[in-house]
Enzyme design. Structure first.
Site, PDB file in Angstrom:
ATOM      1  N   VAL A 273       0.815  -1.233   0.000  1.00 34.26           N
ATOM      2  CA  VAL A 273       0.000   0.000   0.000  1.00 34.26           C
ATOM      3  C   VAL A 273       0.845   1.278   0.000  1.00 34.26           C
ATOM      4  O   VAL A 273       0.318   2.369  -0.194  1.00 34.26           O
ATOM      5  CB  VAL A 273      -1.015   0.048   1.163  1.00 34.26           C
ATOM      6  CG1 VAL A 273      -2.027  -1.071   1.047  1.00 34.26           C
ATOM      7  CG2 VAL A 273      -0.338   0.040   2.529  1.00 34.26           C
TER       8      VAL A 273
ATOM      9  N   ASN B  31      -5.969  -0.541   8.013  1.00 38.99           N
ATOM     10  CA  ASN B  31      -5.539  -1.431   9.100  1.00 38.99           C
ATOM     11  C   ASN B  31      -4.066  -1.819   9.026  1.00 38.99           C
ATOM     12  O   ASN B  31      -3.446  -2.083  10.057  1.00 38.99           O
ATOM     13  CB  ASN B  31      -6.417  -2.699   9.065  1.00 38.99           C
ATOM     14  CG  ASN B  31      -5.811  -3.839   9.846  1.00 38.99           C
ATOM     15  OD1 ASN B  31      -5.838  -3.854  11.071  1.00 38.99           O
ATOM     16  ND2 ASN B  31      -5.223  -4.805   9.138  1.00 38.99           N
TER      17      ASN B  31
ATOM     18  N   TYR C 135       6.846   3.961  15.912  1.00 38.60           N
ATOM     19  CA  TYR C 135       5.489   3.389  15.909  1.00 38.60           C
ATOM     20  C   TYR C 135       4.513   4.283  16.688  1.00 38.60           C
ATOM     21  O   TYR C 135       3.422   4.596  16.210  1.00 38.60           O
ATOM     22  CB  TYR C 135       5.554   1.995  16.535  1.00 38.60           C
ATOM     23  CG  TYR C 135       4.253   1.235  16.552  1.00 38.60           C
ATOM     24  CD1 TYR C 135       3.784   0.579  15.409  1.00 38.60           C
ATOM     25  CD2 TYR C 135       3.484   1.141  17.709  1.00 38.60           C
ATOM     26  CE1 TYR C 135       2.596  -0.132  15.429  1.00 38.60           C
ATOM     27  CE2 TYR C 135       2.295   0.437  17.740  1.00 38.60           C
ATOM     28  CZ  TYR C 135       1.859  -0.201  16.590  1.00 38.60           C
ATOM     29  OH  TYR C 135       0.666  -0.912  16.617  1.00 38.60           O
TER      30      TYR C 135
ATOM     31  N   LYS D 193       1.067   6.265  15.507  1.00 39.45           N
ATOM     32  CA  LYS D 193      -0.263   5.985  16.053  1.00 39.45           C
ATOM     33  C   LYS D 193      -0.881   7.242  16.667  1.00 39.45           C
ATOM     34  O   LYS D 193      -2.090   7.465  16.555  1.00 39.45           O
ATOM     35  CB  LYS D 193      -0.200   4.827  17.060  1.00 39.45           C
ATOM     36  CG  LYS D 193       0.213   3.494  16.433  1.00 39.45           C
ATOM     37  CD  LYS D 193      -0.690   3.111  15.274  1.00 39.45           C
ATOM     38  CE  LYS D 193      -0.377   1.749  14.686  1.00 39.45           C
ATOM     39  NZ  LYS D 193      -1.251   1.390  13.553  1.00 39.45           N
TER      40      LYS D 193
ATOM     41  N   ILE E 169      -3.482  -7.536  21.871  1.00 40.75           N
ATOM     42  CA  ILE E 169      -4.373  -8.441  21.139  1.00 40.75           C
ATOM     43  C   ILE E 169      -3.632  -9.736  20.813  1.00 40.75           C
ATOM     44  O   ILE E 169      -2.460  -9.711  20.416  1.00 40.75           O
ATOM     45  CB  ILE E 169      -4.872  -7.780  19.821  1.00 40.75           C
ATOM     46  CG1 ILE E 169      -5.470  -6.391  20.100  1.00 40.75           C
ATOM     47  CG2 ILE E 169      -5.870  -8.696  19.096  1.00 40.75           C
ATOM     48  CD1 ILE E 169      -6.647  -6.345  21.055  1.00 40.75           C
TER      49      ILE E 169
END
Ligand code: NAD
Length: 236
Positions: A57, A80, A145, A149, A178
């Site tokens: 992407v 995502n 990171y 975010k 997760i």
């Protein structure tokens, strides 16, 4: 509820993205999935209502493919895809910084721009972006990171303000710990520590986050825009 809606999702071949594809598929949506992984040999690639496009992407070619698909309509875009390249500040190379910015932030901006151009014509649409709880409290070894975010949360709020008048809603989702394949491979004591830190005393499941995306994409969330929905078992 999202029957026949055209739902675009990046990074849909694994983890949270894969569960999100399944959830939206079960609800009758048409999925257009973009991921770098080759899934052509799996059952997933042959399912009706799922169009899988293998691409990066962040590449020019990927962006062109997505723009082409969007010309046929885009009801929901889920940004995502995300990567980590961890190192503490003195050990972090410029390449590590740039690669994380490119996937986690710049692609979110670029694909949102493409989607908004189409959604404006339709006078409707939903954009959902992957944030993370670390955006709120920082995380050792993740300056790149965490910056992306936190950037995603700010970008989301700004786009919501710019495009609300076109009937477009923009929200982000901030997952906590997760249980993806990567997390499941960690030593049990690390997993135990993550569970201990979480007030609900368990790791999140990828389905928990898929459900959050589904809620925000649905009409149930028709007055919700610019927000960041945290799915973290109570960590923050
Ligand atoms: P994952 O690594 O399991 O899956 C990510 C998918 O994105 C992979 O299939 C990968 O091939 C794809 N991808 C990466 N770069 C790409 C690119 N340039 N072009 C196309 N596809 C690309 O990740 P996950 O754990 O399911 O996380 C999904 C999102 O949720 C990410 O944005 C991540 O930062 C965020 N998140 C995850 C957690 C967690 O605990 N798993 C927590 C907070 C936030």
């Amino acid at each position: 509820m999202l029957k026949d809606k055209r739902v675009f999702i990046t990074g849909g071949a694994a983890g949270i993205g894969f569960s999100t594809v399944k959830k939206f598929w079960q609800e009758g949506a048409e999925l257009i999935v973009f991921d770098m992984v080759d899934i052509s040999q799996t059952e997933f690639s042959k399912m009706e209502r799922i169009k899988y496009i293998k691409t990066d992407v962040t590449s020019k070619e990927g962006v062109e493919l997505i723009a082409q698909e969007m010309k046929n309509g885009v009801d929901v875009l889920i940004n995502n895809a995300g990567i980590t390249r961890d190192a503490s500040i003195l050990k972090m190379s410029e390449e590590m910084w740039d690669s994380v910015i490119d996937v986690n932030l710049k692609a979110v901006w670029k694909l949102s721009q493409l989607a908004i151009a189409q959604m404006k014509e339709q006078n409707s649409g939903v954009i959902l972006n992957a944030a993370s709880v670390v955006a709120h409290y920082g995380n050792f070894g993740q300056s790149n990171y965490v910056a992306t975010k936190a950037g995603v949360i700010g970008l989301t709020k700004t786009l919501a303000k710019e495009v609300g008048k076109y009937g477009i809603r923009v929200n982000s989702v901030a997952p906590g710990f997760i249980a993806t394949e990567m997390v499941k491979k960690m030593p049990q004591k690390v997993i135990d520590a993550m569970e201990e830190k979480t007030p609900l005393k368990r790791l999140g499941q990828t389905e928990d986050i898929a459900n959050a995306y589904f809620f925000l994409a649905s009409e149930q969330a028709s007055f919700i825009t610019g927000t960041c929905l945290t799915g973290d078992g109570g960590i923050i």
